[in-house]
Design a protein around this motif. Structure first.
Motif, PDB file in Angstrom:
ATOM      1  N   SER A  60      -2.340  -5.812  13.264  1.00  0.00           N
ATOM      2  CA  SER A  60      -2.299  -4.848  12.157  1.00  0.00           C
ATOM      3  C   SER A  60      -1.216  -5.231  11.155  1.00  0.00           C
ATOM      4  O   SER A  60      -1.412  -5.113   9.935  1.00  0.00           O
ATOM      5  CB  SER A  60      -2.055  -3.432  12.691  1.00  0.00           C
ATOM      6  OG  SER A  60      -0.720  -3.257  13.135  1.00  0.00           O
ATOM      7  N   SER A  63      -2.497  -8.203   9.148  1.00  0.00           N
ATOM      8  CA  SER A  63      -3.452  -7.739   8.146  1.00  0.00           C
ATOM      9  C   SER A  63      -2.732  -7.066   6.981  1.00  0.00           C
ATOM     10  O   SER A  63      -3.123  -7.212   5.818  1.00  0.00           O
ATOM     11  CB  SER A  63      -4.437  -6.751   8.783  1.00  0.00           C
ATOM     12  OG  SER A  63      -5.488  -6.431   7.905  1.00  0.00           O
ATOM     13  N   ARG A  64      -1.652  -6.351   7.288  1.00  0.00           N
ATOM     14  CA  ARG A  64      -0.859  -5.710   6.228  1.00  0.00           C
ATOM     15  C   ARG A  64      -0.208  -6.766   5.329  1.00  0.00           C
ATOM     16  O   ARG A  64      -0.103  -6.577   4.114  1.00  0.00           O
ATOM     17  CB  ARG A  64       0.211  -4.817   6.860  1.00  0.00           C
ATOM     18  CG  ARG A  64       1.001  -3.992   5.851  1.00  0.00           C
ATOM     19  CD  ARG A  64       1.946  -3.050   6.569  1.00  0.00           C
ATOM     20  NE  ARG A  64       1.232  -1.969   7.210  1.00  0.00           N
ATOM     21  CZ  ARG A  64       0.845  -0.848   6.594  1.00  0.00           C
ATOM     22  NH1 ARG A  64       1.095  -0.681   5.303  1.00  0.00           N
ATOM     23  NH2 ARG A  64       0.217   0.099   7.262  1.00  0.00           N
ATOM     24  N   ILE A 235      -6.317  -2.321   9.499  1.00  0.00           N
ATOM     25  CA  ILE A 235      -4.972  -1.881   9.905  1.00  0.00           C
ATOM     26  C   ILE A 235      -5.056  -0.611  10.748  1.00  0.00           C
ATOM     27  O   ILE A 235      -4.489  -0.527  11.846  1.00  0.00           O
ATOM     28  CB  ILE A 235      -4.084  -1.644   8.665  1.00  0.00           C
ATOM     29  CG1 ILE A 235      -3.723  -2.977   8.015  1.00  0.00           C
ATOM     30  CG2 ILE A 235      -2.805  -0.878   9.049  1.00  0.00           C
ATOM     31  CD1 ILE A 235      -3.128  -2.840   6.609  1.00  0.00           C
TER      32      ILE A 235
END
Length: 339
Positions: A60, A63-64, A235
């Protein structure tokens, strides 16, 4: 400068103090037998499941970082994925230590190793906050929809009690009173905001609202909108996966499914915001949420501590690793560029 630092210290102590007070509150009514049950329940934890929880959280964050790069493209910046990811990890790390320091640090760190201006990244931070706020709102609406029997019916029955007469029919008088009260409250709060618009609290509320609107408005300039949407969904999907895997790691709640996962995510997120690093507030939020799913208060509190400890450990360890890797990685990159 000293005033700003003093304000930061006071803010930190207040958030931390509130968290410690909530920890005391959550345990003050526990009997000796319940305390023993709380301690023994942690021994049931299947720690092998914690590893995929760590993977979900790190994915996550990755991906952020990719989403942040998309936000920086309209500004003409294309930092390396490695530096951006490590900066994001450091952001979480410093946010855990001091409120809102993470946003400043991740921009500063990225500016140090990439050709970006930290002051120009403020807009991207506002955009991220706005999207996260919107995402949490969507997940909260999803929670109400999929749990309408638990949440919706309770809300409707509560409202009905305000407007029903003793015979069970709608009372026009009571309904009129409720509507009139809501209208009066609306204009009263509107008057308060205007009357005290120069106070620190109102200015802060207005600043947050403007920041969210400015962040959402800035999204118009994004080139890769579908990629941005994908990462925003991914996310929060990883957040859900992390909590569900947490259920699997703790046998007393391993029977819980998607509904409980969504509820813990929503109320746990609010708990994380309430105090420094979510300490105290997160555990209570999870405990009270799991009561709705017939999980005892002791086991709910135990699970809250387990998830909070896992998330905190991930943030602290990954932040320390990022702090060590950043100079090493960039020293290697500079060496290759020169050669």
């Amino acid at each position: 400068m000293r005033i700003v630092r003093l304000k930061t210290v006071i803010q930190y102590l207040l958030f931390l103090g509130l968290g410690l007070a909530l920890i005391w509150y959550s345990g003050k009514d526990l009997t000796p037998d319940q305390l023993d049950q709380l301690k023994n329940s942690w021994r049931l934890t299947r720690f092998l499941y914690i590893l995929p929880v760590v993977a979900a959280m790190l994915l996550s964050h990755f991906s952020r970082a990719l989403r942040w790069k998309i936000l920086m493209e309209p500004l003409g910046y294309k930092p390396s994925t490695t530096n951006t990811y490590l900066a994001v990890l450091l952001g979480y790390f410093f946010n855990m230590l001091v409120p809102r320091l993470g946003e400043v640090m991740k921009c500063t760190v990225l500016a140090r190793y990439e050709k970006v201006a930290p002051d120009k990244l403020v807009g991207t931070i506002l955009a991220e906050r706005a999207v996260d706020f919107l995402s949490l709102l969507i997940v909260a609406i999803l929670m109400v929809i999929i749990q309408f029997e638990q949440v919706g019916e309770y809300t409707i029955s509560t409202i009905a009690k305000l407007v029903e007469s003793k015979g069970g029919s709608i009372s026009v008088i009571r309904l009129s009173i409720v509507v009139a009260s809501l209208v009066v409250l609306f204009f009263f709060f509107r008057w308060l905001l205007r009357r005290f618009r120069h106070t620190a609290v109102v200015i802060r509320i207005a600043s947050i609202a403007k920041g969210i609107m400015a962040g959402l408005t800035s999204l118009k300039s994004i080139k890769n909108k579908w990629q941005f949407i994908f990462h925003s969904i991914f996310i929060w999907a990883m957040y859900l996966v992390g909590i569900w895997l947490g259920f699997m790691a703790f046998p007393p709640v391993s029977h819980l499914g998607f509904q409980a996962t969504v509820s813990v995510l929503v109320f746990g997120s609010l708990g994380m915001i309430a105090t420094q690093g979510g300490i105290g507030a997160y555990q209570i939020a999870v405990q009270k949420t799991l009561l709705l799913f017939d999980v005892t208060a002791v086991l709910g509190l135990s699970f809250g501590w387990l998830i909070w400890a896992s998330q905190t450990a991930i943030v602290l360890l990954s932040g320390i690793v990022a702090l060590l890797l950043l100079p090493l990685v960039n020293r290697t990159l500079q060496h290759h560029e020169k050669s």
